[in-house]
Design a protein around this motif. Sequence first.
Motif, PDB file in Angstrom:
ATOM      1  N   UNK A   1       0.924  -1.440   0.173  1.00 38.06           N
ATOM      2  CA  UNK A   1       0.166  -0.248   0.009  1.00 38.06           C
ATOM      3  C   UNK A   1       1.071   1.280  -0.029  1.00 38.06           C
ATOM      4  N   UNK A   2       2.244   0.834  -0.089  1.00 36.77           N
ATOM      5  CA  UNK A   2       2.677   2.703   0.336  1.00 36.77           C
ATOM      6  C   UNK A   2       3.491   2.346  -1.111  1.00 36.77           C
ATOM      7  N   UNK A   3       3.134   1.860  -2.503  1.00 33.87           N
ATOM      8  CA  UNK A   3       3.985   2.316  -3.844  1.00 33.87           C
ATOM      9  C   UNK A   3       4.173   3.140  -3.591  1.00 33.87           C
ATOM     10  N   UNK A   4       2.790   3.553  -3.734  1.00 36.84           N
ATOM     11  CA  UNK A   4       2.921   5.319  -4.681  1.00 36.84           C
ATOM     12  C   UNK A   4       4.290   5.928  -4.053  1.00 36.84           C
ATOM     13  N   UNK A   5       4.016   6.226  -2.534  1.00 39.51           N
ATOM     14  CA  UNK A   5       4.918   6.659  -1.918  1.00 39.51           C
ATOM     15  C   UNK A   5       6.500   6.753  -1.492  1.00 39.51           C
ATOM     16  N   UNK A   6       6.765   4.883  -1.992  1.00 43.92           N
ATOM     17  CA  UNK A   6       7.969   4.682  -2.438  1.00 43.92           C
ATOM     18  C   UNK A   6       8.621   5.274  -3.375  1.00 43.92           C
ATOM     19  N   UNK A   7       7.277   4.970  -4.296  1.00 46.29           N
ATOM     20  CA  UNK A   7       8.353   5.719  -6.150  1.00 46.29           C
ATOM     21  C   UNK A   7       8.356   7.036  -5.897  1.00 46.29           C
ATOM     22  N   UNK A   8       7.643   8.038  -5.195  1.00 47.62           N
ATOM     23  CA  UNK A   8       8.027   9.500  -4.688  1.00 47.62           C
ATOM     24  C   UNK A   8       9.028   9.321  -4.439  1.00 47.62           C
ATOM     25  N   UNK A   9       9.623   8.601  -2.854  1.00 47.04           N
ATOM     26  CA  UNK A   9      11.058   9.106  -2.776  1.00 47.04           C
ATOM     27  C   UNK A   9      12.612   8.262  -3.371  1.00 47.04           C
ATOM     28  N   UNK A  10      11.425   8.114  -4.737  1.00 51.90           N
ATOM     29  CA  UNK A  10      12.796   6.888  -5.447  1.00 51.90           C
ATOM     30  C   UNK A  10      13.065   8.161  -5.971  1.00 51.90           C
ATOM     31  N   UNK A  11      11.841   8.864  -6.636  1.00 55.53           N
ATOM     32  CA  UNK A  11      11.893  10.663  -7.322  1.00 55.53           C
ATOM     33  C   UNK A  11      13.238  11.359  -6.908  1.00 55.53           C
ATOM     34  N   UNK A  12      12.669  11.562  -5.459  1.00 53.17           N
ATOM     35  CA  UNK A  12      13.363  12.990  -4.961  1.00 53.17           C
ATOM     36  C   UNK A  12      15.045  11.726  -4.692  1.00 53.17           C
ATOM     37  N   UNK A  13      15.844  10.111  -4.839  1.00 58.02           N
ATOM     38  CA  UNK A  13      16.925  10.077  -4.440  1.00 58.02           C
ATOM     39  C   UNK A  13      17.388  10.512  -2.842  1.00 58.02           C
TER      40      UNK A  13
END
Length: 279
Positions: free
Chosen positions: A228-240
Motif C-alpha cells: 500500500x506504500x507503493x506510490x509513496x515509495x516511487x515518490x521517494x525514489x524520484x526524490x533520490x
Amino acid sequence: MRRANDCLSWGKRKRQEAENIKLIQNKQYGRADDEYDFEDGPCRKSRKKVATQQERCLFCFENPNQPKHLVVSIANFTYLMLPQWQPVVPGHCFILPMQHESATRSVDNYVREEIRNFKKCLIMMFAKQGKDLVFLETVMGLAPQRRHCLIECIPLPQKIAKQGPLYFKKAIEEAEHEWSQHNAKKLIDTRVKGLRASVPKDFPYFHVEFGLNSGFVHVIDDEMQFKSSFGLDVIRGMLRLPEEEVYRRRRYESVDAKKQAVANFARDWEPFDWTKQLD
C-alpha cells in the motif's frame, strides 16, 4: 481448592490490572491500531461488535477521535488535512470525503466535484512555489470497507514532477509480474476515459494523477502482494531519498509541531481557499 481459588483470584486481578493499564494508555496515546498506518492500511480491531464504521475510522469527520488539529479546510462534503506523521515532502496533504467512502471511483458527483476543486486550488497554490502536484490514491479492503477514501497530494519541484509519468509507468510495469495473476492490461492511461470509466466498480486499484488531466490506474489483482506504500515509495525514489527512508515506518510528530505545520500551510492556502465561497 483454596490454592486453586487463590490462583483464579490472582489471575482475575492481573487481567483487571492489565485492562486498567491498557485503558489508561489508550486515553493518553490512542490505540495503536486506531492510527492510520499506510504500510498496512487503517485497520482497527474493535471488540465492540456494535461499533459503527464511523466510530472505528479516524478519518470519518464526525468521529470524535478524528484529529481535528490537522484539518486545514472544510467544504460541504470533503475536507483537507495534513498527515499525522512526518510528511514525505513539505506541503504533503490529504483530501478526504467526510463520510466513510472507500474510493473516489464510487463517490457521488457532488463529492467528486469538491475533490476536484481542492485539487485545482492546490495546483494553483503550489505553482506559485514552483511546484507541481502528484495525486495518489490506493484503494484496497473494499469488502470490509476498512479503509477511508484518501487522496495524497504530493508537491514536487517542477523539474522532478515532469519525470513522474516515466517513473510510475516503469515502476508499475516492472512490478506487474509479481502482482499479476491474469493477462489483463494492468497499466491504464486515464487521459482518455478518466478514472471512473477505466476501472470496474468495486475493484481495488492504485491511481496516480499528474495534475488534473493525466494519470495511470492499476487494477490490483492480489491485495496481499500489493504494497500500500507503493506510490509513496516511487515518490521517494524520484526524490533520490536514502534507501532507509523508503523502507522506514512512519514517524509521528508531536501535536505542537503539527499545529505549527497546519498554521504554516493555512497561511499559504488562504488566498486559494475555495471553501470560503461556501460561507
